[in-house]
Design a protein around this motif. Structure first.
Motif, PDB file in Angstrom:
ATOM      1  N   GLY A 275      -9.573 -15.176   7.508  1.00  0.00           N
ATOM      2  CA  GLY A 275      -8.353 -14.649   8.104  1.00  0.00           C
ATOM      3  C   GLY A 275      -8.266 -13.137   8.159  1.00  0.00           C
ATOM      4  O   GLY A 275      -7.210 -12.594   8.488  1.00  0.00           O
ATOM      5  N   LYS A 276      -9.357 -12.451   7.866  1.00  0.00           N
ATOM      6  CA  LYS A 276      -9.331 -10.983   7.873  1.00  0.00           C
ATOM      7  C   LYS A 276      -8.958 -10.431   9.247  1.00  0.00           C
ATOM      8  O   LYS A 276      -8.071  -9.583   9.359  1.00  0.00           O
TER       9      LYS A 276
ATOM     10  N   HIS B 247      -7.489   0.663   0.887  1.00  0.00           N
ATOM     11  CA  HIS B 247      -7.724  -0.733   0.547  1.00  0.00           C
ATOM     12  C   HIS B 247      -8.866  -1.259   1.393  1.00  0.00           C
ATOM     13  O   HIS B 247      -9.036  -0.845   2.543  1.00  0.00           O
ATOM     14  N   ALA B 248      -9.630  -2.175   0.848  1.00  0.00           N
ATOM     15  CA  ALA B 248     -10.686  -2.867   1.590  1.00  0.00           C
ATOM     16  C   ALA B 248     -10.296  -4.327   1.702  1.00  0.00           C
ATOM     17  O   ALA B 248      -9.800  -4.926   0.753  1.00  0.00           O
TER      18      ALA B 248
ATOM     19  N   ALA C 222       0.849  -1.190   0.000  1.00  0.00           N
ATOM     20  CA  ALA C 222       0.000   0.000   0.000  1.00  0.00           C
ATOM     21  C   ALA C 222       0.884   1.238   0.000  1.00  0.00           C
ATOM     22  O   ALA C 222       1.772   1.382   0.844  1.00  0.00           O
ATOM     23  N   ALA C 223       0.629   2.110  -0.955  1.00  0.00           N
ATOM     24  CA  ALA C 223       1.351   3.377  -1.042  1.00  0.00           C
ATOM     25  C   ALA C 223       0.611   4.441  -0.229  1.00  0.00           C
ATOM     26  O   ALA C 223      -0.565   4.283   0.104  1.00  0.00           O
ATOM     27  N   ARG C 224       1.307   5.494   0.080  1.00  0.00           N
ATOM     28  CA  ARG C 224       0.662   6.623   0.767  1.00  0.00           C
ATOM     29  C   ARG C 224      -0.539   7.093  -0.049  1.00  0.00           C
ATOM     30  O   ARG C 224      -0.473   7.182  -1.263  1.00  0.00           O
ATOM     31  N   GLY C 225      -1.623   7.384   0.650  1.00  0.00           N
ATOM     32  CA  GLY C 225      -2.817   7.911  -0.003  1.00  0.00           C
ATOM     33  C   GLY C 225      -3.741   6.861  -0.580  1.00  0.00           C
ATOM     34  O   GLY C 225      -4.834   7.185  -1.011  1.00  0.00           O
ATOM     35  N   GLN C 226      -3.330   5.610  -0.592  1.00  0.00           N
ATOM     36  CA  GLN C 226      -4.191   4.547  -1.102  1.00  0.00           C
ATOM     37  C   GLN C 226      -5.130   4.068  -0.010  1.00  0.00           C
ATOM     38  O   GLN C 226      -4.790   4.064   1.173  1.00  0.00           O
TER      39      GLN C 226
END
Length: 94
Positions: A44-45, A35-36, A29-33
């Protein structure tokens, strides 16, 4: 490291005795992204979020923040690194 992703999970896994709860999880994950994380019950969430939040240590793999490998020994250590968890449990609110 300036060019590194903000968050990387590399081959992350967790075992509880003989039960393999997670295996081989990779995420970048990059800055500003945003994710769900979705999936069926038992996928396993929650385990993954608990690894990231310092509730459980990973059995394998690594968590990297800004290119540096991190080991969180507690939720406080994760919070100090900038990782916070908001749980959806409604029982925490009146």
């Amino acid at each position: 490291m300036l060019d590194a992703p903000l968050l990387e999970l590399r081959d992350l896994g967790r075992r509880f005795g003989a039960v393999r709860a997670l295996a081989g999880v990779d995420l970048t994950a990059a800055r500003g992204q945003v994710h769900a994380l979705t999936g069926a019950n038992g996928a396993g969430k929650s385990t993954l979020m608990n690894l990231l939040a310092g509730v459980y240590p990973p059995s394998s793999g690594e968590i990297r923040i800004d290119g540096r490998a991190m080991q969180f020994n507690s939720p406080l250590a994760a919070r100090e690194a900038g990782i916070n968890t908001v749980y959806q449990e409604l029982t925490v609110l009146p």
